[in-house]
Each structure stands twice: as C-alpha cells, then as structure tokens.
Design a protein around this motif. Structure first.
Motif, short mmCIF file in Angstrom:
data_model
loop_
_atom_site.label_atom_id
_atom_site.label_comp_id
_atom_site.label_asym_id
_atom_site.label_seq_id
_atom_site.Cartn_x
_atom_site.Cartn_y
_atom_site.Cartn_z
N ASN A 258 20.62 1.26 -8.43
CA ASN A 258 21.71 2.44 -8.97
C ASN A 258 22.08 3.69 -8.31
OD1 ASN A 258 21.81 0.24 -10.48
ND2 ASN A 258 20.75 1.07 -12.12
N ASP A 259 21.59 4.14 -7.03
CA ASP A 259 21.22 5.56 -6.60
C ASP A 259 21.17 6.49 -7.56
OD1 ASP A 259 22.72 4.18 -4.11
OD2 ASP A 259 24.65 4.18 -5.69
N ALA A 260 20.44 6.16 -8.19
CA ALA A 260 19.91 7.29 -8.93
C ALA A 260 18.75 8.07 -7.69
CB ALA A 260 19.36 7.46 -10.23
N LEU A 261 17.98 7.31 -6.71
CA LEU A 261 16.93 7.65 -6.05
C LEU A 261 17.12 7.23 -4.40
CD1 LEU A 261 14.21 9.74 -6.12
CD2 LEU A 261 13.41 7.22 -6.78
N LYS A 262 16.94 8.06 -3.78
CA LYS A 262 16.67 7.17 -2.13
C LYS A 262 14.83 6.87 -1.93
CE LYS A 262 17.99 8.33 2.51
NZ LYS A 262 18.17 10.42 3.69
N ALA A 263 14.68 7.62 -2.14
CA ALA A 263 13.11 6.98 -1.98
C ALA A 263 12.02 7.21 -2.81
CB ALA A 263 12.58 7.04 0.02
N ILE A 264 10.92 7.42 -2.70
CA ILE A 264 9.92 7.49 -3.53
C ILE A 264 8.75 7.11 -1.97
CG2 ILE A 264 9.51 5.62 -4.88
CD1 ILE A 264 8.05 8.65 -5.55
N SER A 265 7.69 8.22 -2.08
CA SER A 265 6.78 7.46 -0.95
C SER A 265 4.94 8.49 -2.15
CB SER A 265 6.39 8.32 -0.19
OG SER A 265 6.43 10.03 0.04
N VAL A 266 4.04 7.29 -1.86
CA VAL A 266 2.89 7.83 -2.35
C VAL A 266 1.57 7.84 -0.96
CG1 VAL A 266 0.69 6.93 -3.55
CG2 VAL A 266 3.23 6.56 -4.66
N ASP A 267 1.05 9.00 -0.30
CA ASP A 267 0.47 8.95 0.79
C ASP A 267 -1.00 8.68 0.69
OD1 ASP A 267 2.68 9.77 2.26
OD2 ASP A 267 1.43 11.43 2.42
N ALA A 268 -1.87 7.88 0.92
CA ALA A 268 -2.99 7.45 0.79
C ALA A 268 -4.00 7.36 2.52
CB ALA A 268 -3.95 6.14 0.34
N SER A 269 -5.17 7.80 2.53
CA SER A 269 -5.90 8.09 3.98
C SER A 269 -7.10 6.20 3.85
CB SER A 269 -7.02 8.92 3.53
OG SER A 269 -5.92 10.77 3.38
N SER A 270 -6.95 6.22 5.09
CA SER A 270 -7.73 4.84 5.52
C SER A 270 -8.75 5.36 5.81
CB SER A 270 -6.53 3.57 6.75
OG SER A 270 -7.94 3.30 6.73
N TYR A 271 -10.31 4.39 5.09
CA TYR A 271 -11.74 4.90 5.87
C TYR A 271 -11.63 4.03 6.90
CZ TYR A 271 -13.94 7.06 1.48
OH TYR A 271 -13.78 8.33 -0.12
N ASN A 272 -10.94 2.89 6.87
CA ASN A 272 -11.09 1.81 8.20
C ASN A 272 -10.60 2.18 9.47
OD1 ASN A 272 -10.38 0.32 5.59
ND2 ASN A 272 -11.13 -1.61 6.97
N ASN A 273 -9.68 3.25 9.48
CA ASN A 273 -8.92 4.14 11.05
C ASN A 273 -8.97 5.49 11.19
OD1 ASN A 273 -6.45 4.01 9.96
ND2 ASN A 273 -5.85 1.82 10.76
N SER A 274 -8.69 6.27 9.83
CA SER A 274 -8.57 7.38 10.12
C SER A 274 -7.27 8.17 9.50
CB SER A 274 -10.05 8.19 10.52
OG SER A 274 -11.17 8.19 10.38
N ARG A 275 -6.50 7.24 9.04
CA ARG A 275 -4.77 7.60 9.70
C ARG A 275 -4.36 7.88 8.15
NH1 ARG A 275 -2.08 5.64 14.01
NH2 ARG A 275 -0.33 5.87 12.92
N SER A 276 -3.85 8.76 8.32
CA SER A 276 -2.29 8.88 7.95
C SER A 276 -1.80 7.26 6.66
CB SER A 276 -2.60 10.16 7.11
OG SER A 276 -1.71 10.20 5.39
N TYR A 277 -1.78 6.94 5.15
CA TYR A 277 -0.92 6.22 5.34
C TYR A 277 0.88 6.68 3.39
CZ TYR A 277 -2.55 2.58 8.32
OH TYR A 277 -3.56 2.15 8.96
N SER A 278 1.15 6.38 4.59
CA SER A 278 2.95 6.94 3.22
C SER A 278 3.19 5.08 2.71
CB SER A 278 4.09 7.56 3.43
OG SER A 278 3.40 8.83 3.87
N PHE A 279 3.07 5.30 1.45
CA PHE A 279 3.18 3.77 1.42
C PHE A 279 4.98 4.00 0.53
CE2 PHE A 279 -1.35 2.64 1.11
CZ PHE A 279 -1.05 2.36 1.74
N TYR A 280 6.20 3.34 1.03
CA TYR A 280 7.28 4.14 0.46
C TYR A 280 8.65 2.96 -0.40
CZ TYR A 280 9.60 2.54 4.12
OH TYR A 280 9.61 1.75 5.92
N GLN A 281 9.25 3.95 -1.56
CA GLN A 281 10.19 2.44 -1.55
C GLN A 281 11.49 3.22 -2.18
OE1 GLN A 281 7.18 0.15 -5.19
NE2 GLN A 281 10.30 -0.03 -5.61
N GLY A 282 12.25 2.25 -0.92
CA GLY A 282 13.50 3.19 -1.18
C GLY A 282 14.34 2.01 -0.34
#
Length: 377
Positions: free
Chosen positions: A137-161
């Motif tokens: 409905n174009d009330a929002l363009k995107a939402i992201s949630v950040d988490a850190s991986s123990y497996n590879n020490s990377r930061s991941y942004s899980f997003y819907q958009g």
C-alpha cells in the motif's frame, strides 16, 4: 531525486524505551491517520523489535506509537526473561548439566537467562503479515532487522521491501530479502551469553550489534538519503573514570555492552560526515558516475546517564536477578551499565520514555526542519 527518509533504532535492551519517547514527540505533529514519516525503518536488537512493531503499523503512525508506548509503560522483567527464584535456579541447573554433556547429546543453546517469555510476547503482539500489506500500500518502502552470524562473523540485514530492492554484499555484511518473523527478532536481540543463539537458514545468530561494523549500511543500501537516528549512548561515556584498582568484572562487562551498542554507530556517523564533506567538492557528474549521494542525518541521544537512572530503580529488579548479578559483582554501587540494559521494569522504562520525549522536544525545531514539518500544523 526523490527523498527517502530512514529511521534507525539501535540496540540497548531496556534502554530502547527511550526511543519511544522521542517518537512520541514527533508523532504529535502529524494528523491522526497519517502514515509513518519514514520510508525505511531499520532496527537492531531491542531497536529491531521497536522497528518491526512500527512497520506493522506503518499506515497509522499514531496507532503504532500508542501501542509501543503502552507496552513499554507496562513492562515487567518476567515478560522478557524468566526471573523468579525457581525459574532461574532451574535454568541454571539445565545449563550446568548441558556443560557436562556432549554437544551431540545436548543441542539446546546455552545462556545465562531464559528469554522464552520474550518469544511468547512477540508472537502475541506483532502481526508480521501486516508488513507486506503496508509495503504493497506504499505506506512503507522497506524494513530491515540486523543480526550477527556465529558461523562466519558477518553482519546480516534481513529485510522486507519493494520488489526493486536487491540483495547486497559488502565487506563483512550482507542484505538478504526475507519474510520477517519472531525468530529474526530473537536473533537480533540475542546478547551473547546472556540470551541463547537462534538458528536461521542453517546458521546460528546473535545480537545484531556484535559484528555490525557499519550500522548505517542497511538504510543506505535500501535507498535512504535522509537518516533519523535514535542513539542510546549515555553521556557518561564521555567522562573519564579514575580507578584506584583494576576494573572489576562488572565494569568490564558494562564497557563491552556500551562498545557493542554505541561505538560502531558513532564511528559510522563520523565516516558518513567525512564522505558528505568529500562529496561537496565533487561535481554532480562525478557523484553520479560513482553512484554516490549526500546523506543527511539527525541524531537524538539521551541527555542524562541511563546507568545512573537505572540505579534509582535497582530495587525494582526481581530478587533472583539481583542475586544472580551480585554473583558477577554487579550491585547498585557498581560502576557498570549492565543493569540499565536488563532492567525491564515499568518504573525505569516509563522514566526513559519521558526523558526521550523531553530530549526530543528540546530539539523540536531541528526535528521539524529535518522532516519538513511546518511551524504550525
């Protein structure tokens, strides 16, 4: 170029109540049925929970803030983690037995506290299906949630958009399109050793602040050219402390949490300011050829020391948790900020909401200018 405004909510456990106060100051300048004034919402740890709740109410800013305000003003520790004496002893007993077992026998995640109540609270309060509806409905363009991986020490942004947003890969960080759910929020807020790790997509994740080298990466990749940041850093970090003896474990633990939740954000903001200065000397053609853009920011942070505020409400913390923390050398007199992160009691969270509101109102002219709000609405 169209303007895309992002809201960035960092982590900080119970300190995240402060964010609601700032947003309460902003919402009063919008009509009752107005969408959220953010095209993009990004959150980490406790800030991810606030961000996602707000995204589910993107079509009605007032309702979203009203709901969050009610939840934080009625918070109790047992709604986040088990806090009675029998529950704490039972959990610690299970963790002790787990430590003696082979990993193949005991597959449950180890943690100091049992945050199963938080899972139940999130399942009850957040309707994740509303996110896609608000994006459609174009009330929002995107939402992201950040988490850190123990497996590879990377930061991941899980997003819907929006569909045109693509996944990204940068140094030590990635953006992955996902259908957000409770597991993403638990992963983003899983403070190492305090709360259990969460399994997502065959990998194990912890608090998004741990490997988050660039907290502003998500809003930039999602298309923001204006970023409103609510930082939970306390003023005490800027005041040197004189130690007569070596710092205690409680002090060191508090410093680690402060570093995880605040320092990378401050560094990223400084880096962004330098990039903006560099871009001001370049021609438009040069900026376009490098796919660079000027990004305006406004940062709101507490005017008072949140650790000292937490000290005032130390007695409101459940008895079992006070005893557990005392085992690690943490009490009312400790020079540690740990209590300010774990004190999910309404006396404390309500005070932080009120402080956030007052801090925002003290800078309301700047905020109005940033959001292009007329002087009189």
């Amino acid at each position: 170029m169209s303007v895309s405004t992002a809201l960035v909510l960092g982590g900080g456990g119970a300190r995240a109540a402060y964010q609601i106060g700032v947003l309460k100051a902003l919402v009063q300048f919008y009509p009752r049925n107005h969408n959220v004034p953010f095209d993009i919402i990004c959150g980490t740890s406790a800030g991810a929970i606030n961000a996602t709740s707000l995204a589910t109410h993107a079509s009605c800013f007032h309702l979203g803030i009203k709901k969050l305000d009610w939840v934080w003003r009625h918070f109790e520790t047992h709604k986040v983690y088990r806090a009675s004496i029998p529950q704490v002893l039972r959990h610690l007993g299970r963790m002790a037995i787990k430590g003696l077992q082979d990993d193949k026998v005991s597959t449950d995640a180890a943690s100091l506290l049992d945050n199963q109540p938080l899972r139940e609270l999130l399942d009850k309060l957040i309707d994740f299906k509303r996110i896609d509806r608000n994006i459609s409905n174009d009330a929002l363009k995107a939402i992201s949630v950040d988490a850190s991986s123990y497996n590879n020490s990377r930061s991941y942004s899980f997003y819907q958009g929006n569909k045109h947003i693509e996944n990204w890969q940068s140094a030590k960080r990635s953006g992955i399109r996902s259908l957000l759910n409770t597991e993403h929020l638990l992963a983003s807020s899983a403070i190492p050793m305090v709360f259990p790790s969460i399994k997502l997509n065959q990998a194990y994740y912890c608090d998004g602040s741990v490997h988050q080298l660039s907290p502003l990466s998500s809003p930039v990749h999602l298309g923001a050219n204006k970023i409103f940041v609510i930082n939970l850093e306390s003023p005490h970090k800027n005041v040197p402390i004189e130690f007569e003896y070596h710092p205690k474990t409680a002090t060191i633990g508090g410093h680690l949490l402060d570093t995880i939740f605040s320092d990378t954000l401050n560094s990223d903001l400084e880096r962004l300011q330098r990039e903006n200065q560099t871009l001001s000397f370049m021609s438009k053609e040069g900026r376009d050829s490098l796919n660079l853009r000027h990004i305006e920011t406004l940062v709101i942070k507490p005017s008072q020391d949140l650790s000292r505020i937490a000290d005032r409400f130390y007695d409101d913390m459940p008895f079992a948790i006070k005893i557990l923390l005392k085992f690690f050398g943490i009490n009312r007199q400790s020079d540690s900020s740990i209590v300010s992160y774990l004190l999910f009691e309404k006396s404390y969270t309500t005070t932080l909401i009120d402080l956030g509101y007052q801090d925002a109102m003290d800078r309301i002219d700047e905020i109005k200018q940033f959001f292009d709000i007329p002087t009189k609405v």
